[in-house]
Write a protein that holds these residues in place. Structure first.
Motif, PDB file in Angstrom:
ATOM      1  N   VAL A 232       0.837  -1.208   0.000  1.00  0.00           N
ATOM      2  CA  VAL A 232       0.000   0.000   0.000  1.00  0.00           C
ATOM      3  C   VAL A 232       0.866   1.250   0.000  1.00  0.00           C
ATOM      4  O   VAL A 232       0.606   2.210  -0.731  1.00  0.00           O
ATOM      5  CB  VAL A 232      -0.943  -0.002   1.219  1.00  0.00           C
ATOM      6  N   LEU A 233       1.935   1.246   0.800  1.00  0.00           N
ATOM      7  CA  LEU A 233       2.814   2.412   0.871  1.00  0.00           C
ATOM      8  C   LEU A 233       3.472   2.695  -0.470  1.00  0.00           C
ATOM      9  O   LEU A 233       3.702   3.854  -0.839  1.00  0.00           O
ATOM     10  CB  LEU A 233       3.895   2.189   1.938  1.00  0.00           C
ATOM     11  N   GLU A 234       3.786   1.646  -1.235  1.00  0.00           N
ATOM     12  CA  GLU A 234       4.456   1.814  -2.514  1.00  0.00           C
ATOM     13  C   GLU A 234       3.496   2.213  -3.634  1.00  0.00           C
ATOM     14  O   GLU A 234       3.904   2.887  -4.584  1.00  0.00           O
ATOM     15  CB  GLU A 234       5.167   0.510  -2.901  1.00  0.00           C
ATOM     16  N   ALA A 235       2.226   1.836  -3.519  1.00  0.00           N
ATOM     17  CA  ALA A 235       1.276   2.048  -4.623  1.00  0.00           C
ATOM     18  C   ALA A 235       0.358   3.246  -4.449  1.00  0.00           C
ATOM     19  O   ALA A 235      -0.268   3.684  -5.415  1.00  0.00           O
ATOM     20  CB  ALA A 235       0.427   0.784  -4.816  1.00  0.00           C
ATOM     21  N   HIS A 236       0.284   3.797  -3.225  1.00  0.00           N
ATOM     22  CA  HIS A 236      -0.678   4.869  -2.965  1.00  0.00           C
ATOM     23  C   HIS A 236      -0.039   5.983  -2.134  1.00  0.00           C
ATOM     24  O   HIS A 236       0.957   5.743  -1.430  1.00  0.00           O
ATOM     25  CB  HIS A 236      -1.896   4.305  -2.223  1.00  0.00           C
ATOM     26  N   PRO A 237      -0.597   7.201  -2.197  1.00  0.00           N
ATOM     27  CA  PRO A 237      -0.077   8.307  -1.364  1.00  0.00           C
ATOM     28  C   PRO A 237      -0.486   8.136   0.095  1.00  0.00           C
ATOM     29  O   PRO A 237      -1.296   8.897   0.625  1.00  0.00           O
ATOM     30  CB  PRO A 237      -0.717   9.540  -2.003  1.00  0.00           C
ATOM     31  N   VAL A 238       0.067   7.113   0.738  1.00  0.00           N
ATOM     32  CA  VAL A 238      -0.297   6.747   2.107  1.00  0.00           C
ATOM     33  C   VAL A 238       0.902   6.971   3.019  1.00  0.00           C
ATOM     34  O   VAL A 238       2.023   6.557   2.701  1.00  0.00           O
ATOM     35  CB  VAL A 238      -0.757   5.273   2.170  1.00  0.00           C
TER      36      VAL A 238
END
Length: 303
Positions: A282-288
């Protein structure tokens, strides 16, 4: 292409430099426009041009707010702000919206007073039209430049500042039309144009203020973004399901809380590795900014 965009987004130094440069360009343009519009408005007798100059002045103030917020939002987490300082940008957007709303209401009152004294409204000088056209062209070019930078670095504050420049371009168009009408003999159109500018500024300010206020109250991201995060989590090997997926805004980033359903027969170490992999995806794929995971055994109803 997508990986390049994600890399650009993650590069905080690039984001800060691009935002700083675009804001400094805006400051220079607005300083010139403020002096030109207000001076020309006073000399030509155009209330609309003076109102547009005040609008440019609020742009100048907002540019300094953006610089201040950009500086503070880059600070690392500390004892008092353990999630970081990203919400400085949201607070700055809130302040910018309140400023625009107050200025817009002030413009409306001034224009209303001029309209009441319509019989005493003199025609304006043709120089006011040329200044309004110069301002219109300058603000439209500035908007296109700032929006391109803002979208590349994905900054909501820079996007807000860019659209503020576009609202200025629209107000300059209204001012130019009002001055044309005034020169054609319809002298009432100049204060009417000033009132329209005030209304536009108020509307823009309210939009920024309300959006920032909702973000400060932990507004969730859009349904589309939530579904994309859900899909990324479900695509992680070992994740059999999930529930209680919650999100909240943190400046331009997102905080995520989720319960992952994993095979209850595997070891704690294996379950932890699956949860860690899901978080990293999630951290790599989204602005999270961060993902807080809780592991539940699959097939058991959530408590």
């Amino acid at each position: 292409m997508l990986s390049t965009q994600i890399d650009d987004f993650k590069d905080d130094d690039l984001r800060h430099r691009a935002g700083r440069i675009s804001t400094l360009v805006s400051i220079v343009v607005n300083i010139v426009l403020v002096m030109l519009q207000i001076t020309a408005g006073l000399l030509s007798g155009s209330q609309a041009l003076i109102a547009d100059g005040i609008h440019s002045l609020t742009d100048l103030v907002s540019d300094f707010v953006v610089l201040l917020a950009g500086h503070h939002s880059r600070k690392q987490a500390d004892e008092d702000h353990q999630y970081g300082h990203q919400r400085y940008e949201t607070a700055a957007s809130l302040a910018l919206g309140a400023l625009l709303l107050a200025v817009g209401i002030g413009m409306l009152f001034t224009a209303a007073h001029k309209i009441q004294d319509y019989g005493h409204t003199p025609p304006v000088h043709v120089a006011a039209l040329w200044v309004a056209l110069v301002a219109l062209l300058s603000k439209e070019l500035l908007f296109r430049y700032m929006l391109r930078i803002a979208e590349r670095v994905r900054s909501s504050l820079l996007v807000a500042n860019a659209w503020h420049a576009r609202s200025d371009a629209a107000s300059s168009l209204v001012v130019a039309l009002g001055i044309v009408g005034n020169l054609a003999g319809f002298t009432l159109l100049d204060p009417v144009a000033a009132a329209v500018v005030g209304l536009m500024v108020s509307r823009t300010g309210w939009g920024f203020f309300w959006s920032a206020l909702n973000d400060l109250m932990d507004r969730a991201v859009s349904t589309e973004e939530t579904q994309a995060i859900r899909a990324t989590l479900m695509a992680t090997p070992g994740v059999q399901g999930l529930h209680d997926l919650r999100t909240r805004r943190m400046g331009d980033m997102t905080l995520v809380d989720v319960h992952l359903e994993i095979d209850g027969e595997i070891t704690v170490t294996e379950g932890h590795a699956i949860a860690t992999a899901a978080r990293q995806r999630v951290l790599e794929a989204h602005p999270v900014l961060d993902v807080m995971t809780h592991v539940d055994p699959a097939g058991h109803p959530p408590h």
